[in-house]
Structures are given as structure tokens and as C-alpha cells.
Design a protein around this motif. Structure first.
Motif, PDB file in Angstrom:
ATOM      1  N   SER A   1       5.406  -0.457  -5.454  1.00  0.00           N
ATOM      2  CA  SER A   1       5.473   0.057  -6.825  1.00  0.00           C
ATOM      3  C   SER A   1       5.023   1.514  -6.886  1.00  0.00           C
ATOM      4  O   SER A   1       5.583   2.310  -7.646  1.00  0.00           O
ATOM      5  CB  SER A   1       4.654  -0.813  -7.782  1.00  0.00           C
ATOM      6  OG  SER A   1       3.292  -0.782  -7.454  1.00  0.00           O
TER       7      SER A   1
ATOM      8  N   ARG B   1      15.365  -0.002  -4.337  1.00  0.00           N
ATOM      9  CA  ARG B   1      15.634  -0.863  -5.508  1.00  0.00           C
ATOM     10  C   ARG B   1      15.694  -2.320  -5.088  1.00  0.00           C
ATOM     11  O   ARG B   1      15.148  -3.198  -5.760  1.00  0.00           O
ATOM     12  CB  ARG B   1      16.943  -0.444  -6.181  1.00  0.00           C
ATOM     13  CG  ARG B   1      16.811   0.765  -7.075  1.00  0.00           C
ATOM     14  CD  ARG B   1      18.038   0.968  -7.940  1.00  0.00           C
ATOM     15  NE  ARG B   1      19.243   1.241  -7.170  1.00  0.00           N
ATOM     16  CZ  ARG B   1      19.610   2.445  -6.755  1.00  0.00           C
ATOM     17  NH1 ARG B   1      18.883   3.492  -7.035  1.00  0.00           N
ATOM     18  NH2 ARG B   1      20.717   2.606  -6.065  1.00  0.00           N
TER      19      ARG B   1
ATOM     20  N   ASN C   1       7.916   3.540  -5.480  1.00  0.00           N
ATOM     21  CA  ASN C   1       8.986   3.569  -6.470  1.00  0.00           C
ATOM     22  C   ASN C   1       8.677   4.576  -7.577  1.00  0.00           C
ATOM     23  O   ASN C   1       9.539   5.371  -7.957  1.00  0.00           O
ATOM     24  CB  ASN C   1       9.185   2.166  -7.052  1.00  0.00           C
ATOM     25  CG  ASN C   1      10.539   1.998  -7.697  1.00  0.00           C
ATOM     26  OD1 ASN C   1      11.435   2.791  -7.476  1.00  0.00           O
ATOM     27  ND2 ASN C   1      10.666   0.967  -8.501  1.00  0.00           N
ATOM     28  N   ALA C   2       7.455   4.573  -8.093  1.00  0.00           N
ATOM     29  CA  ALA C   2       7.060   5.515  -9.147  1.00  0.00           C
ATOM     30  C   ALA C   2       7.111   6.954  -8.633  1.00  0.00           C
ATOM     31  O   ALA C   2       7.590   7.860  -9.322  1.00  0.00           O
ATOM     32  CB  ALA C   2       5.665   5.177  -9.654  1.00  0.00           C
TER      33      ALA C   2
ATOM     34  N   GLY D   1      21.153   8.763  -7.237  1.00  0.00           N
ATOM     35  CA  GLY D   1      20.713   7.385  -7.192  1.00  0.00           C
ATOM     36  C   GLY D   1      20.944   6.651  -5.899  1.00  0.00           C
ATOM     37  O   GLY D   1      20.654   5.470  -5.790  1.00  0.00           O
TER      38      GLY D   1
ATOM     39  N   SER E   1      10.792   8.031  -8.166  1.00  0.00           N
ATOM     40  CA  SER E   1      11.411   8.221  -9.484  1.00  0.00           C
ATOM     41  C   SER E   1      10.989   9.556 -10.087  1.00  0.00           C
ATOM     42  O   SER E   1      11.803  10.260 -10.692  1.00  0.00           O
ATOM     43  CB  SER E   1      11.025   7.084 -10.430  1.00  0.00           C
ATOM     44  OG  SER E   1      11.546   5.871  -9.964  1.00  0.00           O
ATOM     45  N   ALA E   2       9.714   9.904  -9.919  1.00  0.00           N
ATOM     46  CA  ALA E   2       9.215  11.180 -10.437  1.00  0.00           C
ATOM     47  C   ALA E   2       9.887  12.362  -9.727  1.00  0.00           C
ATOM     48  O   ALA E   2      10.239  13.359 -10.372  1.00  0.00           O
ATOM     49  CB  ALA E   2       7.698  11.249 -10.283  1.00  0.00           C
TER      50      ALA E   2
ATOM     51  N   SER F   1      12.172  -3.489  -4.240  1.00  0.00           N
ATOM     52  CA  SER F   1      11.347  -3.566  -5.451  1.00  0.00           C
ATOM     53  C   SER F   1      11.567  -4.870  -6.194  1.00  0.00           C
ATOM     54  O   SER F   1      10.649  -5.391  -6.824  1.00  0.00           O
ATOM     55  CB  SER F   1      11.645  -2.394  -6.390  1.00  0.00           C
ATOM     56  OG  SER F   1      11.262  -1.186  -5.791  1.00  0.00           O
TER      57      SER F   1
ATOM     58  N   LEU G   1      17.434   5.106  -1.547  1.00  0.00           N
ATOM     59  CA  LEU G   1      17.039   4.623  -2.869  1.00  0.00           C
ATOM     60  C   LEU G   1      17.625   3.241  -3.168  1.00  0.00           C
ATOM     61  O   LEU G   1      17.014   2.452  -3.881  1.00  0.00           O
ATOM     62  CB  LEU G   1      17.472   5.622  -3.950  1.00  0.00           C
ATOM     63  CG  LEU G   1      16.845   7.006  -3.832  1.00  0.00           C
ATOM     64  CD1 LEU G   1      17.413   7.936  -4.887  1.00  0.00           C
ATOM     65  CD2 LEU G   1      15.336   6.935  -3.933  1.00  0.00           C
TER      66      LEU G   1
ATOM     67  N   TRP H   1      20.331  12.876  -9.961  1.00  0.00           N
ATOM     68  CA  TRP H   1      20.747  11.625 -10.593  1.00  0.00           C
ATOM     69  C   TRP H   1      21.722  10.848  -9.735  1.00  0.00           C
ATOM     70  O   TRP H   1      22.377   9.925 -10.222  1.00  0.00           O
ATOM     71  CB  TRP H   1      21.366  11.931 -11.965  1.00  0.00           C
ATOM     72  CG  TRP H   1      20.473  12.796 -12.772  1.00  0.00           C
ATOM     73  CD1 TRP H   1      20.649  14.118 -13.050  1.00  0.00           C
ATOM     74  CD2 TRP H   1      19.220  12.447 -13.368  1.00  0.00           C
ATOM     75  NE1 TRP H   1      19.597  14.598 -13.784  1.00  0.00           N
ATOM     76  CE2 TRP H   1      18.705  13.598 -13.998  1.00  0.00           C
ATOM     77  CE3 TRP H   1      18.481  11.280 -13.429  1.00  0.00           C
ATOM     78  CZ2 TRP H   1      17.503  13.607 -14.680  1.00  0.00           C
ATOM     79  CZ3 TRP H   1      17.283  11.290 -14.113  1.00  0.00           C
ATOM     80  CH2 TRP H   1      16.805  12.438 -14.724  1.00  0.00           C
TER      81      TRP H   1
ATOM     82  N   CYS I   1      12.905  12.337  -8.301  1.00  0.00           N
ATOM     83  CA  CYS I   1      14.302  12.385  -8.767  1.00  0.00           C
ATOM     84  C   CYS I   1      14.382  13.069 -10.134  1.00  0.00           C
ATOM     85  O   CYS I   1      15.249  13.917 -10.352  1.00  0.00           O
ATOM     86  CB  CYS I   1      14.888  10.980  -8.858  1.00  0.00           C
ATOM     87  SG  CYS I   1      15.212  10.216  -7.261  1.00  0.00           S
ATOM     88  N   ALA I   2      13.481  12.725 -11.026  1.00  0.00           N
ATOM     89  CA  ALA I   2      13.490  13.327 -12.360  1.00  0.00           C
ATOM     90  C   ALA I   2      13.169  14.819 -12.292  1.00  0.00           C
ATOM     91  O   ALA I   2      13.819  15.635 -12.944  1.00  0.00           O
ATOM     92  CB  ALA I   2      12.498  12.608 -13.260  1.00  0.00           C
TER      93      ALA I   2
END
Length: 171
Positions: A113, A101, A116-117, A131, A120-121, A104, A97, A129, A123-124
């Protein structure tokens, strides 16, 4: 009428498990106890943080929230059991990750992009967290191929070209 006893309904965290999670979160960020003192502007002394991590000092809810905020994670990450049942599967990719970053910021591309999206989804959704790294499971990679509208081999080549996958030696 049967009764459900608390022991069979759920398991409460112990002070030892919370202490271990606090330490794991700090270590995952490569922070020293002195770093914690500095980052908290002296509100959490290094010796006190060490005591929390060893479980030799009682920690209040307010202080636990303060530590969660310091790590920028939800409080639940310190008090709930991790929900990563697929750890250890052989069909995984370890995603860097930090590198994503970095890329990106430097590369403006639709593929980056989208990756990355997508990451991120994940990870959520996993409530991860940390990172630093993310383990992509086989199913995640399959979904990424759909997101990028590309065959699996092309997606793997893209991830390797941008050095987004960490190679772990076989044991």
C-alpha cells in the motif's frame, strides 16, 4: 523598453504535435482505431480518428476534450509538450504499474500500500497518465527507501520479489 516576441516567450503546439500525441496515447493503451469507435459508442468513427492522428482532418476543441476524456487524461496531455527531462538516464528502474494493480488486489500488506501510494503520487506529479509503466529515477528509489524505512538493497529485492520491475536488456 524591450519587447518579448511570442516566439521567444513560449511555443504553441502544432496540429502535427497534437495529432502525434493522440496517436501515442492510443498506441500506449494498445487500442486499435476500431477500439476507439467501440469505446466511444460510435461517436468517434475509426476512420475519423485515423484522420485526426494523421493530421489530415481538422479537430475541434470539443472533440479533443472528448478524446482526452476517452483516454482519462487531462486535456493538457494532448496539447502540452511532455515534461520528462530525465528520460534515458542509465540509473532507472522501469516499474510495472499493471503488476502493482494486480498485486494490490491480491496482497494486503503495508509495504504494497505504501508503494502504491508512492507510485500514484509520482504519476500525478509527472502528469503521467499512461498507467502501464513508470520509470523510477535514482532519486525516486532513494525516496522509496525512506517511505518504506528499508535499505536500498531490501527495497530492490522487494520490487524484484513481487516482479514490479521490468528488466530491459542492455543494448
Amino acid at each position: 523598453m524591450s519587447q518579448i516576441t511570442p516566439a521567444t516567450a513560449f511555443t504553441q503546439p502544432t496540429t502535427a504535435t497534437i495529432s502525434a500525441r493522440i496517436r501515442a496515447q492510443r498506441k500506449a493503451r494498445s487500442l486499435t482505431l476500431q477500439d476507439i469507435e467501440r469505446l466511444s459508442n460510435g461517436r468517434i468513427k475509426a476512420v475519423v480518428m485515423g484522420s485526426y492522428e494523421r493530421g489530415s482532418r481538422a479537430i475541434s476543441l470539443a472533440r479533443t476534450i472528448e478524446i482526452a476524456n476517452l483516454f482519462t487524461i487531462p486535456l493538457s496531455e494532448l496539447i502540452e509538450e511532455s515534461k520528462n527531462p530525465e528520460r534515458g538516464s542509465n540509473d532507472q528502474l522501469i516499474f510495472d504499474l499493471r503488476k502493482l494493480r494486480e498485486i494490490s488486489l491480491a496482497v494486503t500488506g503495508n509495504e504494497i500500500s505504501k508503494i502504491n501510494a508512492f507510485v500514484s503520487a509520482i504519476c500525478a506529479r509527472r502528469r503521467d497518465w499512461n498507467g502501464e509503466i513508470l520509470t523510477l529515477r535514482s532519486g525516486d528509489l532513494d525516496t522509496l527507501t525512506l517511505v518504506l524505512s528499508a535499505p536500498r538493497a531490501a527495497v530492490q529485492e522487494l520490487l524484484e520479489r513481487f516482479q514490479l520491475v521490468i528488466k530491459v536488456p542492455e543494448i
